[in-house]
Design an enzyme around this catalytic site. Structure first.
Site, PDB file in Angstrom:
ATOM      1  N   CYS A 287       3.338  68.462 -35.863  1.00  0.00           N
ATOM      2  CA  CYS A 287       3.827  67.083 -35.739  1.00  0.00           C
ATOM      3  C   CYS A 287       5.047  67.018 -36.645  1.00  0.00           C
ATOM      4  O   CYS A 287       4.983  67.411 -37.812  1.00  0.00           O
ATOM      5  CB  CYS A 287       2.796  66.065 -36.187  1.00  0.00           C
ATOM      6  SG  CYS A 287       3.496  64.388 -36.287  1.00  0.00           S
TER       7      CYS A 287
ATOM      8  N   CYS B 159       9.907  66.156 -31.172  1.00  0.00           N
ATOM      9  CA  CYS B 159       8.599  65.487 -31.202  1.00  0.00           C
ATOM     10  C   CYS B 159       7.646  66.372 -30.420  1.00  0.00           C
ATOM     11  O   CYS B 159       7.850  66.587 -29.215  1.00  0.00           O
ATOM     12  CB  CYS B 159       8.664  64.100 -30.569  1.00  0.00           C
ATOM     13  SG  CYS B 159       7.046  63.318 -30.367  1.00  0.00           S
ATOM     14  N   ASN B 160       6.637  66.901 -31.085  1.00  0.00           N
ATOM     15  CA  ASN B 160       5.709  67.813 -30.415  1.00  0.00           C
ATOM     16  C   ASN B 160       4.957  67.139 -29.273  1.00  0.00           C
ATOM     17  O   ASN B 160       4.919  67.646 -28.156  1.00  0.00           O
ATOM     18  CB  ASN B 160       4.701  68.370 -31.427  1.00  0.00           C
ATOM     19  CG  ASN B 160       5.328  69.352 -32.396  1.00  0.00           C
ATOM     20  OD1 ASN B 160       5.448  70.526 -32.091  1.00  0.00           O
ATOM     21  ND2 ASN B 160       5.741  68.883 -33.563  1.00  0.00           N
ATOM     22  N   THR B 161       4.369  65.971 -29.570  1.00  0.00           N
ATOM     23  CA  THR B 161       3.526  65.315 -28.578  1.00  0.00           C
ATOM     24  C   THR B 161       4.306  65.005 -27.299  1.00  0.00           C
ATOM     25  O   THR B 161       3.803  65.174 -26.189  1.00  0.00           O
ATOM     26  CB  THR B 161       2.897  64.036 -29.159  1.00  0.00           C
ATOM     27  OG1 THR B 161       2.350  64.333 -30.451  1.00  0.00           O
ATOM     28  CG2 THR B 161       1.789  63.522 -28.261  1.00  0.00           C
ATOM     29  N   ALA B 162       5.566  64.575 -27.473  1.00  0.00           N
ATOM     30  CA  ALA B 162       6.371  64.208 -26.303  1.00  0.00           C
ATOM     31  C   ALA B 162       6.638  65.403 -25.389  1.00  0.00           C
ATOM     32  O   ALA B 162       7.028  65.225 -24.228  1.00  0.00           O
ATOM     33  CB  ALA B 162       7.686  63.571 -26.744  1.00  0.00           C
TER      34      ALA B 162
ATOM     35  N   THR C 218      -0.944  65.747 -34.037  1.00  0.00           N
ATOM     36  CA  THR C 218      -1.593  64.525 -33.567  1.00  0.00           C
ATOM     37  C   THR C 218      -2.766  64.886 -32.651  1.00  0.00           C
ATOM     38  O   THR C 218      -2.837  65.995 -32.115  1.00  0.00           O
ATOM     39  CB  THR C 218      -0.615  63.662 -32.749  1.00  0.00           C
ATOM     40  OG1 THR C 218      -0.242  64.393 -31.571  1.00  0.00           O
ATOM     41  CG2 THR C 218       0.632  63.324 -33.554  1.00  0.00           C
TER      42      THR C 218
ATOM     43  N   ASP D 150       3.828  54.532 -27.745  1.00  0.00           N
ATOM     44  CA  ASP D 150       3.051  55.537 -28.482  1.00  0.00           C
ATOM     45  C   ASP D 150       2.687  56.740 -27.603  1.00  0.00           C
ATOM     46  O   ASP D 150       2.007  56.607 -26.591  1.00  0.00           O
ATOM     47  CB  ASP D 150       1.787  54.863 -29.031  1.00  0.00           C
ATOM     48  CG  ASP D 150       1.071  55.753 -30.033  1.00  0.00           C
ATOM     49  OD1 ASP D 150       0.420  56.719 -29.595  1.00  0.00           O
ATOM     50  OD2 ASP D 150       1.176  55.488 -31.240  1.00  0.00           O
ATOM     51  N   ARG D 151       3.162  57.921 -28.015  1.00  0.00           N
ATOM     52  CA  ARG D 151       2.934  59.145 -27.227  1.00  0.00           C
ATOM     53  C   ARG D 151       1.475  59.590 -27.282  1.00  0.00           C
ATOM     54  O   ARG D 151       0.901  60.032 -26.294  1.00  0.00           O
ATOM     55  CB  ARG D 151       3.823  60.286 -27.735  1.00  0.00           C
ATOM     56  CG  ARG D 151       5.255  60.224 -27.313  1.00  0.00           C
ATOM     57  CD  ARG D 151       6.057  59.178 -28.019  1.00  0.00           C
ATOM     58  NE  ARG D 151       6.135  59.382 -29.463  1.00  0.00           N
ATOM     59  CZ  ARG D 151       6.577  58.476 -30.336  1.00  0.00           C
ATOM     60  NH1 ARG D 151       6.928  57.277 -29.938  1.00  0.00           N
ATOM     61  NH2 ARG D 151       6.634  58.739 -31.622  1.00  0.00           N
TER      62      ARG D 151
ATOM     63  N   LYS E 125       5.286  57.453 -41.402  1.00  0.00           N
ATOM     64  CA  LYS E 125       5.974  56.507 -40.525  1.00  0.00           C
ATOM     65  C   LYS E 125       6.212  55.165 -41.213  1.00  0.00           C
ATOM     66  O   LYS E 125       7.169  54.466 -40.904  1.00  0.00           O
ATOM     67  CB  LYS E 125       5.201  56.328 -39.216  1.00  0.00           C
ATOM     68  CG  LYS E 125       5.314  57.561 -38.313  1.00  0.00           C
ATOM     69  CD  LYS E 125       4.767  57.305 -36.930  1.00  0.00           C
ATOM     70  CE  LYS E 125       4.686  58.578 -36.082  1.00  0.00           C
ATOM     71  NZ  LYS E 125       5.974  59.149 -35.719  1.00  0.00           N
TER      72      LYS E 125
END
Lengths: 234, 234
Positions: free
Chosen positions: A200, A87-90, A131, A52-53, A170
């Site tokens: 996201c 993936c934005n968070t990554a 997120t 989980d990022r 998801k």
């Protein structure tokens, strides 16, 4: 061989899987082509088991990093000339990933901010829906501010709707996801922002397009796809 | 690690690109999952520059084979445990590909015929809409006949509509593609077949779903996705 087919686009995905498939479809749609052979060669490494990022970013750990490094290294070894990570968070881990693999990426945050700045209407404020990890990281806030655009963060209720929309996407409950996502955009719109960045990649999957009732929506995955195609044709 | 995440699904795609993205999306939709980490790990090798499959099959050459072999070898070397090739015509080369790479594939033709046989209504006849290459190869005809189902081939006009639908899909003109595809299905329906197999992965991309006006449509890419998920879930 044309310059275009000489490129091999790498997609480091799986975060989540549906966003990856959607990004690949956008890449295809944004490529001018008359036949199969006009399209870009693409390699996808989609590992949805990446830890989980959001959890990692909020807790200051690098738990997802080894899996990202593994994927990026595989893409590099396949001969990828330009990579994208929908993936934005990554993107918190992108600088380290680039430094340690030497793989060239189109940065989704950069492509998005560039598009917000240049798009019609010269927005002064941009709402951010993403997120808790991406907001905590300030990936968007700092770059928007540097570009002269005031970032507007979601309040607690809006963030709750965003979180619910992402979880529902998801688990494949797209009806519920859509309701939560629209609710989040409407709440954000109360701050009369000029644009809303769907920060996201799960959010654009469920939001209705072209709803004139909502503020202008910016989709980073779409901006990333456009930037990758431009890079390959350029 | 659960048995599911231990699998690495390989998609040998790009023929065409939109069909590959659509197949990946179907694979995701057919996977029961509550969160990213429940999904399958997937590697895609999509090389749309593979020489024309139909031309090769009709002329008895193996022109596309080196590119297919290259892609399959790359997927094998990435550690793929089960592969899928969402292109009907390219299945002409599948036996050789399996023999020369040792990579295990779920055979799309086999999965489709199995579904036609077991699905409700016990069809006695199945219309085939596909490229001239897939029809010439008799990939579907021989297996349907062996399963006790009479294959019905398109007449010249119907084949013309199919060809036009496929070309229009590949150049991104989905409106025209839809009209040609519906026309092809209607022409085929005049032979009062019990089902129509959309034996080219471009056709399901443009055909409206759940049109009770049309005969039962069988989508090989969907059957392939279901079979791959079933394989991975043991």
């Amino acid at each position: 061989m044309t310059p275009k087919t000489a490129h091999l686009v790498g997609i480091l995905g799986g975060m989540g899987p549906a966003a990856t498939a959607d990004f690949y479809a956008r890449l295809i749609r944004h490529t001018p082509a008359r036949r199969d052979q006009d399209h870009l060669r693409v390699a996808v490494w989609a590992d949805p088991t990446v830890p989980d990022r959001v959890h990692a970013v909020l807790n200051g750990t690098a738990e997802p990093y080894p899996a990202l490094l593994d994927g990026a290294s595989r893409l590099r070894d396949l001969g990828v000339t330009i990579a994208a990570m929908p993936c934005n968070t990554a993107h918190v881990f992108l600088p380290r990933l680039v430094a340690e693999t030497g793989l060239r990426f189109v940065d989704m945050i950069e492509a998005t901010v560039a598009s917000v700045v240049t798009a019609g209407g010269a927005p002064r404020t941009a709402g951010l829906l993403g997120t808790r990890g991406v907001l905590h990281s300030r990936l968007y806030q700092d770059r928007l501010s540097a570009a002269g655009i005031r970032p507007v963060e979601p309040d607690a209720d809006t963030q709750g709707s965003v979180d619910a929309a992402i979880s529902a996407t998801k688990r494949g409950d797209l009806g519920a996801a859509r309701e939560f996502a629209v609710e989040a955009v409407r709440r954000m719109a109360r701050d009369s922002v000029d644009a809303v960045v769907l920060a996201c990649t799960e959010l654009p999957l469920v939001l209705p397009r072209g709803n004139s009732d909502l503020p202008r929506l910016v989709d980073p995955a779409d901006e990333l796809a456009i930037a990758v195609v431009a890079h390959c044709r350029g």
